[in-house]
Scaffold this motif. Sequence first.
Motif, PDB file in Angstrom:
ATOM      1  N   GLY A 259       2.135   9.279  -6.275  1.00  0.00           N
ATOM      2  CA  GLY A 259       0.806   9.849  -6.445  1.00  0.00           C
ATOM      3  C   GLY A 259       0.561  10.987  -5.476  1.00  0.00           C
ATOM      4  O   GLY A 259       1.148  11.057  -4.395  1.00  0.00           O
ATOM      5  N   ALA A 260      -0.334  11.890  -5.860  1.00  0.00           N
ATOM      6  CA  ALA A 260      -0.637  13.053  -5.020  1.00  0.00           C
ATOM      7  C   ALA A 260      -1.511  12.688  -3.831  1.00  0.00           C
ATOM      8  O   ALA A 260      -1.407  13.287  -2.766  1.00  0.00           O
ATOM      9  CB  ALA A 260      -1.323  14.128  -5.867  1.00  0.00           C
ATOM     10  N   ALA A 261      -2.389  11.716  -3.991  1.00  0.00           N
ATOM     11  CA  ALA A 261      -3.340  11.379  -2.933  1.00  0.00           C
ATOM     12  C   ALA A 261      -2.673  10.572  -1.827  1.00  0.00           C
ATOM     13  O   ALA A 261      -1.762   9.784  -2.092  1.00  0.00           O
ATOM     14  CB  ALA A 261      -4.504  10.583  -3.517  1.00  0.00           C
ATOM     15  N   PRO A 262      -3.135  10.729  -0.596  1.00  0.00           N
ATOM     16  CA  PRO A 262      -2.690   9.818   0.462  1.00  0.00           C
ATOM     17  C   PRO A 262      -3.357   8.466   0.238  1.00  0.00           C
ATOM     18  O   PRO A 262      -4.261   8.331  -0.586  1.00  0.00           O
ATOM     19  CB  PRO A 262      -3.202  10.495   1.741  1.00  0.00           C
ATOM     20  CG  PRO A 262      -4.406  11.258   1.298  1.00  0.00           C
ATOM     21  CD  PRO A 262      -4.114  11.710  -0.115  1.00  0.00           C
ATOM     22  N   ALA A 283      -2.228   0.965   7.969  1.00  0.00           N
ATOM     23  CA  ALA A 283      -1.287   2.081   8.073  1.00  0.00           C
ATOM     24  C   ALA A 283      -1.576   3.045   6.937  1.00  0.00           C
ATOM     25  O   ALA A 283      -2.355   2.739   6.022  1.00  0.00           O
ATOM     26  CB  ALA A 283       0.149   1.573   8.004  1.00  0.00           C
ATOM     27  N   GLY A 284      -0.967   4.220   6.988  1.00  0.00           N
ATOM     28  CA  GLY A 284      -1.273   5.229   5.979  1.00  0.00           C
ATOM     29  C   GLY A 284      -0.044   5.914   5.432  1.00  0.00           C
ATOM     30  O   GLY A 284       0.989   5.994   6.095  1.00  0.00           O
ATOM     31  N   PHE A 285      -0.173   6.381   4.204  1.00  0.00           N
ATOM     32  CA  PHE A 285       0.821   7.228   3.559  1.00  0.00           C
ATOM     33  C   PHE A 285       0.220   8.614   3.366  1.00  0.00           C
ATOM     34  O   PHE A 285      -0.943   8.746   2.967  1.00  0.00           O
ATOM     35  CB  PHE A 285       1.206   6.671   2.190  1.00  0.00           C
ATOM     36  CG  PHE A 285       2.351   5.702   2.195  1.00  0.00           C
ATOM     37  CD1 PHE A 285       3.569   6.049   2.755  1.00  0.00           C
ATOM     38  CD2 PHE A 285       2.212   4.448   1.627  1.00  0.00           C
ATOM     39  CE1 PHE A 285       4.638   5.161   2.752  1.00  0.00           C
ATOM     40  CE2 PHE A 285       3.272   3.552   1.607  1.00  0.00           C
ATOM     41  CZ  PHE A 285       4.481   3.916   2.180  1.00  0.00           C
ATOM     42  N   ALA A 286       1.007   9.634   3.629  1.00  0.00           N
ATOM     43  CA  ALA A 286       0.550  11.007   3.415  1.00  0.00           C
ATOM     44  C   ALA A 286       0.544  11.331   1.923  1.00  0.00           C
ATOM     45  O   ALA A 286       0.870  10.514   1.073  1.00  0.00           O
ATOM     46  CB  ALA A 286       1.452  11.971   4.178  1.00  0.00           C
ATOM     47  N   ARG A 287       0.174  12.536   1.611  1.00  0.00           N
ATOM     48  CA  ARG A 287       0.123  12.985   0.223  1.00  0.00           C
ATOM     49  C   ARG A 287       1.535  13.006  -0.374  1.00  0.00           C
ATOM     50  O   ARG A 287       2.522  13.190   0.325  1.00  0.00           O
ATOM     51  CB  ARG A 287      -0.479  14.387   0.124  1.00  0.00           C
ATOM     52  CG  ARG A 287      -1.886  14.528   0.698  1.00  0.00           C
ATOM     53  CD  ARG A 287      -2.304  15.994   0.668  1.00  0.00           C
ATOM     54  NE  ARG A 287      -3.463  16.264   1.506  1.00  0.00           N
ATOM     55  CZ  ARG A 287      -4.713  16.353   1.065  1.00  0.00           C
ATOM     56  NH1 ARG A 287      -4.951  16.193  -0.227  1.00  0.00           N
ATOM     57  NH2 ARG A 287      -5.704  16.626   1.888  1.00  0.00           N
ATOM     58  N   GLY A 288       1.600  12.859  -1.707  1.00  0.00           N
ATOM     59  CA  GLY A 288       2.871  12.964  -2.408  1.00  0.00           C
ATOM     60  C   GLY A 288       3.719  11.718  -2.280  1.00  0.00           C
ATOM     61  O   GLY A 288       3.323  10.711  -1.696  1.00  0.00           O
ATOM     62  N   ALA A 289       4.914  11.800  -2.855  1.00  0.00           N
ATOM     63  CA  ALA A 289       5.823  10.647  -2.845  1.00  0.00           C
ATOM     64  C   ALA A 289       6.286  10.358  -1.419  1.00  0.00           C
ATOM     65  O   ALA A 289       6.668  11.270  -0.683  1.00  0.00           O
ATOM     66  CB  ALA A 289       7.014  10.917  -3.750  1.00  0.00           C
ATOM     67  N   GLN A 290       6.258   9.088  -1.050  1.00  0.00           N
ATOM     68  CA  GLN A 290       6.634   8.659   0.294  1.00  0.00           C
ATOM     69  C   GLN A 290       7.405   7.347   0.205  1.00  0.00           C
ATOM     70  O   GLN A 290       7.286   6.601  -0.765  1.00  0.00           O
ATOM     71  CB  GLN A 290       5.388   8.437   1.165  1.00  0.00           C
ATOM     72  CG  GLN A 290       4.444   9.609   1.257  1.00  0.00           C
ATOM     73  CD  GLN A 290       4.955  10.715   2.151  1.00  0.00           C
ATOM     74  OE1 GLN A 290       5.596  10.446   3.166  1.00  0.00           O
ATOM     75  NE2 GLN A 290       4.682  11.954   1.792  1.00  0.00           N
TER      76      GLN A 290
END
Length: 518
Positions: A259-262, A283-290
């Motif tokens: 997804g594009a959103a974090p 915890a967090g994921f940034a924008r885009g595929a991670q």
Amino acid sequence: MISRIAAVVVLCGVAAPAVGDPPDGYYDPITGTDGPTIFNQLTTLTNQAAVRSYGDARNILQVTDEDPDNPDNIILTYNGASINSAWTNGATWNREHCWPRSLGVGSSGADDSDLHMLRPCNPSVNSSRGNRKFGTLPGQWDPDQFGLQYRGEMARIVFYAKTRYTYLSIPLVASQSQMIDWHFEQMPDATDAERNDRVQLYQLNRNPYVDRPEWVWAVFGDGPSDAQITVAGSSTIDLGAFIDSGSPMTTTVQFDKTGAAPTTYLVSTTGDVSSPAATGLQAGFARGAQSASIPVTLAAGAGPIAGEVTIESTEITSAGPGLGADDADDTVMITALALEPSLASLDGLAPTQAVAIDLGDIDVGGTTGPIAVPVWNLADPVLGAALDIDVVSITGLADGVTLMGAPLLGVPAGASAPLVLEVAPSVPGPIAAIATIATSDENLPGESFTDLTITITGTAVNPCPADLTGNGIINAEDLNAWINAYNNGTPACDVNGDGLCMPDDFNFWVNQQPLGCP
């Protein structure tokens, strides 16, 4: 100076919350599930606050930003320096307006002295920042320029300020998109949470984006979340059997974000597993595929192990089924069997790593026949690992010492298997052999290794010393053999058994020859 004692008095009669935990019911008024509603409700909530003066901040910051390793010191923002906290009229530290006055904050009032927006700072660093916008472009102020992580903290200050003081304009102080990225790159940690607690003691409100980092995208993001978190691979990880060697067994859980959103997520564990990622903080994921991995530690001790790792999506908004708030939790079941190490022994009653066998005299050309030496595995019969014999080596004076058979794999815990030796010397002389038995656990992770030793002693004697060729008769061939042994000084020339190779041995041979071998 306002002390910790004074801080506690503010909440006299109220149980102090755990570090990083808002008081029960604090966020109950926040019922919205869309950005505008949440924003308006948070504006109302954050304005339910006490107003401390800008002068008060000189003393309060000594508590809110105290060095946890030295209560006499204060931690300065941006450069992370620890200095004495005593107020020296701004000579050693002063009050940094993270949202500068010239960019919309008043020179008096709640916004000027808001403790969530003030930080102690080195005067020269404060002067260097001035009223520069946050950012990494030339002319901007990068909070991480001293090698420490302050970007995420500053982003949450910006979002708090805009939420409480709605007249402030984020573009004046930073790029809103960049602040979102900084927030997800540097999520709130225990230090942020503790400071939030301490500020509340004095100001009675909290920075909601520290407690509930998922609200950042809901309120300031580009639209409903299209993020989705999935476990990479199977939802069950069976690690099989391993040896509980005293060091924790670890593994990892891999997962991906699309997804594009974090997005934000929370890791928790149950059962016999734990993880340093399960801190109770999101915890967090940034924008885009991670992609990411979570280290998991299995509980110590022998026995079956079963536990779960859950990755909970904490997103508020959703762009569709299975996305954002509609992304179901991902749970991974981890199973394993921890075994006690095998316990190699040459005695069935007590751990014994070495034994000695004295054979006495053995006739040359004769044999002891099979000598069975039991190799025991004294580990617990239920939870112990099997014992492997990896290799047996025989060294020393080992003429005629032969390994006839050895249990190579899988001696069960609580059982034994025979290692079989035979001694059939071909020449007279001492026997002093060492059989080294290299053992290990059953080729499992965490296996250990133990060497057992069997010392074999004895003397090989010739029953018919004059029969040097060993064919059972005494003739000229034996004479030639004696002459060769005499000339070469080998033990075979000592036919009279006195330990010397002398002409007397020739006389003994001459006298023995007519008699023949018994």
